[in-house]
Scaffold this motif. Structure first.
Motif, PDB file in Angstrom:
ATOM      1  N   LEU A   5     101.866  54.842 -24.354  1.00  0.00           N
ATOM      2  CA  LEU A   5     102.253  56.202 -24.737  1.00  0.00           C
ATOM      3  C   LEU A   5     102.501  56.175 -26.234  1.00  0.00           C
ATOM      4  N   ALA A   6     101.960  57.142 -26.953  1.00  0.00           N
ATOM      5  CA  ALA A   6     102.251  57.174 -28.389  1.00  0.00           C
ATOM      6  C   ALA A   6     103.773  57.240 -28.575  1.00  0.00           C
ATOM      7  N   PHE A   7     104.286  56.388 -29.477  1.00  0.00           N
ATOM      8  CA  PHE A   7     105.745  56.346 -29.667  1.00  0.00           C
ATOM      9  C   PHE A   7     106.290  57.697 -30.097  1.00  0.00           C
ATOM     10  N   ASP A   8     105.426  58.541 -30.713  1.00  0.00           N
ATOM     11  CA  ASP A   8     105.904  59.852 -31.168  1.00  0.00           C
ATOM     12  C   ASP A   8     105.398  60.984 -30.266  1.00  0.00           C
ATOM     13  N   SER A   9     104.941  60.656 -29.051  1.00  0.00           N
ATOM     14  CA  SER A   9     104.448  61.727 -28.179  1.00  0.00           C
ATOM     15  C   SER A   9     105.629  62.611 -27.764  1.00  0.00           C
ATOM     16  N   PRO A  10     105.383  63.912 -27.592  1.00  0.00           N
ATOM     17  CA  PRO A  10     106.473  64.837 -27.261  1.00  0.00           C
ATOM     18  C   PRO A  10     107.196  64.459 -25.961  1.00  0.00           C
ATOM     19  N   VAL A  11     106.433  64.075 -24.938  1.00  0.00           N
ATOM     20  CA  VAL A  11     107.086  63.771 -23.659  1.00  0.00           C
ATOM     21  C   VAL A  11     108.042  62.583 -23.805  1.00  0.00           C
ATOM     22  N   LEU A  12     107.610  61.589 -24.582  1.00  0.00           N
ATOM     23  CA  LEU A  12     108.469  60.422 -24.781  1.00  0.00           C
ATOM     24  C   LEU A  12     109.712  60.811 -25.578  1.00  0.00           C
ATOM     25  N   THR A  13     109.511  61.578 -26.612  1.00  0.00           N
ATOM     26  CA  THR A  13     110.632  62.004 -27.460  1.00  0.00           C
ATOM     27  C   THR A  13     111.649  62.834 -26.657  1.00  0.00           C
ATOM     28  N   LYS A  14     111.120  63.741 -25.847  1.00  0.00           N
ATOM     29  CA  LYS A  14     112.021  64.585 -25.049  1.00  0.00           C
ATOM     30  C   LYS A  14     112.773  63.770 -24.008  1.00  0.00           C
ATOM     31  N   ALA A  15     112.051  62.903 -23.314  1.00  0.00           N
ATOM     32  CA  ALA A  15     112.710  62.106 -22.282  1.00  0.00           C
ATOM     33  C   ALA A  15     113.768  61.202 -22.897  1.00  0.00           C
ATOM     34  N   LYS A  16     113.462  60.687 -24.067  1.00  0.00           N
ATOM     35  CA  LYS A  16     114.399  59.785 -24.744  1.00  0.00           C
ATOM     36  C   LYS A  16     115.697  60.521 -25.106  1.00  0.00           C
ATOM     37  N   SER A  17     115.554  61.712 -25.676  1.00  0.00           N
ATOM     38  CA  SER A  17     116.743  62.497 -26.019  1.00  0.00           C
ATOM     39  C   SER A  17     117.546  62.831 -24.776  1.00  0.00           C
ATOM     40  N   ALA A  18     116.819  63.260 -23.717  1.00  0.00           N
ATOM     41  CA  ALA A  18     117.510  63.664 -22.489  1.00  0.00           C
ATOM     42  C   ALA A  18     118.322  62.512 -21.917  1.00  0.00           C
ATOM     43  N   LEU A  19     117.710  61.337 -21.874  1.00  0.00           N
ATOM     44  CA  LEU A  19     118.408  60.159 -21.333  1.00  0.00           C
ATOM     45  C   LEU A  19     119.586  59.763 -22.216  1.00  0.00           C
ATOM     46  N   SER A  20     119.396  59.895 -23.515  1.00  0.00           N
ATOM     47  CA  SER A  20     120.453  59.510 -24.454  1.00  0.00           C
ATOM     48  C   SER A  20     121.674  60.414 -24.318  1.00  0.00           C
ATOM     49  N   GLU A  21     121.439  61.644 -23.905  1.00  0.00           N
ATOM     50  CA  GLU A  21     122.559  62.572 -23.669  1.00  0.00           C
ATOM     51  C   GLU A  21     123.407  62.125 -22.486  1.00  0.00           C
ATOM     52  N   GLU A  22     122.735  61.538 -21.501  1.00  0.00           N
ATOM     53  CA  GLU A  22     123.400  61.261 -20.222  1.00  0.00           C
ATOM     54  C   GLU A  22     124.187  59.966 -20.230  1.00  0.00           C
ATOM     55  N   TRP A  23     123.680  58.953 -20.929  1.00  0.00           N
ATOM     56  CA  TRP A  23     124.233  57.614 -20.797  1.00  0.00           C
ATOM     57  C   TRP A  23     125.069  57.230 -22.011  1.00  0.00           C
ATOM     58  N   PRO A  24     125.935  56.230 -21.842  1.00  0.00           N
ATOM     59  CA  PRO A  24     126.804  55.842 -22.959  1.00  0.00           C
ATOM     60  C   PRO A  24     126.025  55.427 -24.202  1.00  0.00           C
ATOM     61  N   LYS A  25     124.889  54.808 -24.019  1.00  0.00           N
ATOM     62  CA  LYS A  25     124.138  54.327 -25.181  1.00  0.00           C
ATOM     63  C   LYS A  25     122.778  55.029 -25.234  1.00  0.00           C
ATOM     64  N   PRO A  26     122.216  55.154 -26.430  1.00  0.00           N
ATOM     65  CA  PRO A  26     120.921  55.828 -26.555  1.00  0.00           C
ATOM     66  C   PRO A  26     119.838  55.117 -25.745  1.00  0.00           C
ATOM     67  N   ALA A  27     118.908  55.908 -25.270  1.00  0.00           N
ATOM     68  CA  ALA A  27     117.793  55.326 -24.530  1.00  0.00           C
ATOM     69  C   ALA A  27     116.935  54.470 -25.463  1.00  0.00           C
ATOM     70  N   VAL A  28     116.378  53.419 -24.897  1.00  0.00           N
ATOM     71  CA  VAL A  28     115.509  52.561 -25.681  1.00  0.00           C
ATOM     72  C   VAL A  28     114.095  52.620 -25.096  1.00  0.00           C
ATOM     73  N   VAL A  29     113.147  52.691 -26.009  1.00  0.00           N
ATOM     74  CA  VAL A  29     111.752  52.663 -25.576  1.00  0.00           C
ATOM     75  C   VAL A  29     111.329  51.204 -25.536  1.00  0.00           C
ATOM     76  N   VAL A  30     110.991  50.729 -24.357  1.00  0.00           N
ATOM     77  CA  VAL A  30     110.665  49.316 -24.226  1.00  0.00           C
ATOM     78  C   VAL A  30     109.191  49.156 -23.897  1.00  0.00           C
ATOM     79  N   GLY A  31     108.754  47.925 -23.967  1.00  0.00           N
ATOM     80  CA  GLY A  31     107.409  47.591 -23.525  1.00  0.00           C
ATOM     81  C   GLY A  31     107.515  46.730 -22.287  1.00  0.00           C
ATOM     82  N   MET A  32     106.413  46.575 -21.610  1.00  0.00           N
ATOM     83  CA  MET A  32     106.382  45.623 -20.517  1.00  0.00           C
ATOM     84  C   MET A  32     105.241  44.671 -20.817  1.00  0.00           C
ATOM     85  N   GLY A  33     105.564  43.379 -20.740  1.00  0.00           N
ATOM     86  CA  GLY A  33     104.559  42.388 -21.115  1.00  0.00           C
ATOM     87  C   GLY A  33     103.397  42.344 -20.141  1.00  0.00           C
TER      88      GLY A  33
END
Lengths: 460, 460
Positions: free
Chosen positions: B377-405
């Motif tokens: 997923l492009a790191f700057d894609s809208p869906v990723l950006t939105k999901a990241k913000s949404a998750l960061s609102e909910e949890w104590p720490k900001p969401a992290v975009v990770v990779g899977m090897g």
């Protein structure tokens, strides 16, 4: 007529009785590996003792835990003569599959091949009964003419050569003083071709090593860890690739200490033998010499040290694919040695090199697989020079001094237990089918073999 | 109270009935790999269809040659809303060894761990019944408050994820038009830690190759041929060693085409995660990152391509030693891909490289072991950006975009068959013991998971 030609003439006139003796010995089925033939092995030993005693040797059958040895001594006519140990073996290989033999393996016959070659057929005619008798019959002709031998001779005939020689080392060790001579004459090798006699003067030594590289403490998933975790197969591949440089030279520190260049005259004689890369490698489906560049295949296999990986394994090797980073990878590596290369130093240098290439968080375990130094008669040693001239007198083409790429245990054992060099001369031919059905020995091999030993004994 | 906070409040007040529904679903022993539970798998599918129908979805059980799929559709309240496909699986792993479970795996309980954590115990609570229900319960809260959903939703629940998904590809292919959406939401992964949500945005692709180097047409004696005949293990070791340069980069021509540098802000967020070489590699007994120098272990395993040898074999590998030069040597090699690296080009480049290193008289045979491009997923894609913000609102720490090897087959299948990217969000924790006895799902995972989906749906 010179003294020498008198003896040679005697060998010629003896030939038919010499052949009868060969037939007698071949008729004894002395198969050492099969316990059913235990008594026959002893009978062969006793036959030899009787033959040697008749020639004036102090000969005896000597028991071992396996088949007996024959040991015989005869002093030279002159006190200042050299002292040699002659080695051969009276045991033979099994004969199966019997149905492939054109005649009874233990009922020797003379067969005319129709191209001017006559051969004696039967198990052991070439390996090694025919060969050892060339020496005995040479002694006979000498003794009959001169009443004495030109050199002091100790004879050792073994009865377990075809079954791993289990009794040999202990016997050499226990009888060191009795068996020690100035050098050994070993008659269990071949001519270069039917017209060219050969003396094997160099035998490469060997250092065997096994190494196991351990990286992580378990097998890892290559998706999760790939790119970050050390892969022992990569480390091993780099280590092995780094063992030789782009010119094919082994890169280990001090590896070439003790390696001397082969004399130009020896290389020149090898160049005349017609065994080049095309003929030598072509037989096994290859064409380009590997290893050190700019050297002939004979030099590479006879006179140069090598490093070879003999086995490698690690990770997933079954059907299909597994995305694993293995915890371990292993290889078996051997070094063939020449000259005075020191096996212990080379092992040490190899291990130091491996450790120097190892990441700090990985481990290597070594396992030793034997070590033996190279055996090399100096190309200009008097015994070699004399034997070479003597052989060259006898055969159509001059004798060639060859090397052997591998080791022959008896030669190493003589070196180790008796501190004695060996001169390897034999009259077998490549097509003798030793160990196979229809073994034969050319009548020429036998006859000129006897004459060759007479010339060599005379020259020594 | 905003619209969003009303929906979140509804999810909070629904929590005990949401949990009851989770308990109901966990009570159905839908073990897909064991034919004895075939009817239970269907029962779980039917249970889900009923639950979704109750929420206004057009839901149905869809037969396959194996266990059925559940497919459900629900249009958004607004015509211009995006359309997403949500994926989860209702089947579970077997429960043996049963004696290691502290309570019945199919009789879920709430257990207080005593450290402020409450968990739901039972097979499938985390993998994947609890996870998929976070999404269903998010839809419920949204629907109850607004009478409509903010996005058009297609749901696909699979019943064979734990037994190799044999029916999945044919089902996607046969129902392409029905299942196609703008992107997929997949809930089958974990949080970074208990406080930090994670979105997996990159999955490395894979090219698998097997190669066999053949030198001579038979195994050779290393004494007779060593130093002159090509040794395929050496050739293979040199080829493998040459695949990476001294900086750890893969040397194949064009290998890095399509590989982009990870954005600095993403690398900065990874740097805060506390997973460095010491912690990551220390767990498996290592300490030094291998591979490309100057990059963190997370970058190396999530965002960089690799070359790994997964297996190697050749020559003598048994006990002791054999002085053989093998005729053949083989290896299995894999490349992990990122970005838009092309598997076919990389395979071709690898083969060309191998051929270029091969002596003229040797041969190489290749065998293909699969190929899949990387998913990113492009790191700057809208869906990723939105999901990241949404998750960061909910949890104590900001969401992290990770990779899977490694690869996750469903994501590749969505890409291949439906041309659709996937957003992987899940609330599992590392200690959930999925596939093991005493599987559990934190109450917080379930509760905040529901709230997270509400926020994500709202943001989309």
């Amino acid at each position: 007529m010179t003294d020498l030609s008198t003896v040679l003439a005697r060998a010629d006139s003896n030939l038919s009785s010499s052949l009868e003796r060969l037939f007698d010995l071949v008729r004894i089925p002395s198969i050492s590996t099969d316990p059913a033939y235990k008594a026959e092995c002893r009978r062969a030993a006793e036959w030899l003792v009787a033959a040697l005693t008749e020639l004036g040797f102090d000969a005896s059958v000597r028991d071992t835990p396996g088949h007996p040895m024959v040991v015989a001594h005869h002093a030279a006519g002159r006190a200042d003569a050299p002292h040699v140990l002659f080695y051969g073996h009276y045991d033979v290989q099994p004969v199966d599959p019997l149905e492939l033999w054109e005649s009874d393996p233990f009922d020797p016959k003379i067969k005319d091949l129709g191209n001017g070659r006559k051969v004696v057929t039967g198990r052991g005619t070439s390996d090694d009964k025919g060969q050892l008798l060339t020496f005995v019959e040479a002694c006979r002709a000498y003794k009959e003419v001169h009443g004495a031998l030109p050199v002091t001779i100790t004879i050792l005939f073994e009865g377990e050569e075809e079954s791993g020689s289990p009794s040999l080392k202990p016997f050499l060790e226990a009888n060191r003083d009795e068996l020690k001579a100035e050098y050994a004459l070993v008659c269990d090798t071949s001519m270069w071709d039917g017209e060219t006699p050969a003396i094997a003067a160099t035998l490469r030594g060997l250092v065997g090593e096994e190494l196991t590289i351990t990286a992580a403490d378990r097998d890892l998933h290559s998706g999760l860890f790939g790119g970050a975790a050390a892969n022992p197969i990569h480390i091993l591949a780099e280590i092995l690739a780094g063992l030789r440089d782009e010119t094919g030279r082994v890169t280990l520190d001090g590896f070439y200490d003790g390696v001397e260049e082969t004399p130009e005259n020896i290389k020149a004689s090898w160049a005349t033998l017609g065994r080049d890369a095309t003929s030598f490698l072509g037989e096994v489906g290859l064409s380009e010499p590997s290893g050190e560049k700019g050297r002939s295949v004979l030099e590479l296999t006879w006179a140069r040290p090598t490093c070879e990986v003999n086995g490698i394994w690690g990770g997933y090797t079954g059907e299909g694919f597994k995305t694993v980073i293995a915890a371990k990878a292993s290889a078996k590596v051997s070094f063939r040695l020449v000259g005075t290369q020191d096996p212990a130093s080379i092992r040490e240098s190899f291990r130091a090199y491996v450790r120097s290439k190892l990441p700090a968080d990985c481990r290597v375990d070594f396992h030793e697989h034997g070590a033996s130094p190279a055996i090399q008669l100096a190309f200009d040693s008097p015994v070699l020079t004399k034997a070479k001239s003597a052989l060259s007198e006898e055969w159509p083409k001059p004798a060639v001094v060859v090397g052997m790429g591998g080791s022959i245990p008896i030669v190493g054992d003589f070196q180790t237990y008796l501190g004695m060099d060996s001169l390897l001369v034999g009259y077998g031919l490549i097509d003798d089918r030793i160990h196979s059905p229809n073994e034969k020995y050319d009548l020429t091999s036998f006859h000129k073999g006897i004459r060759s030993w007479i010339r060599i004994l005379d020259a020594l």
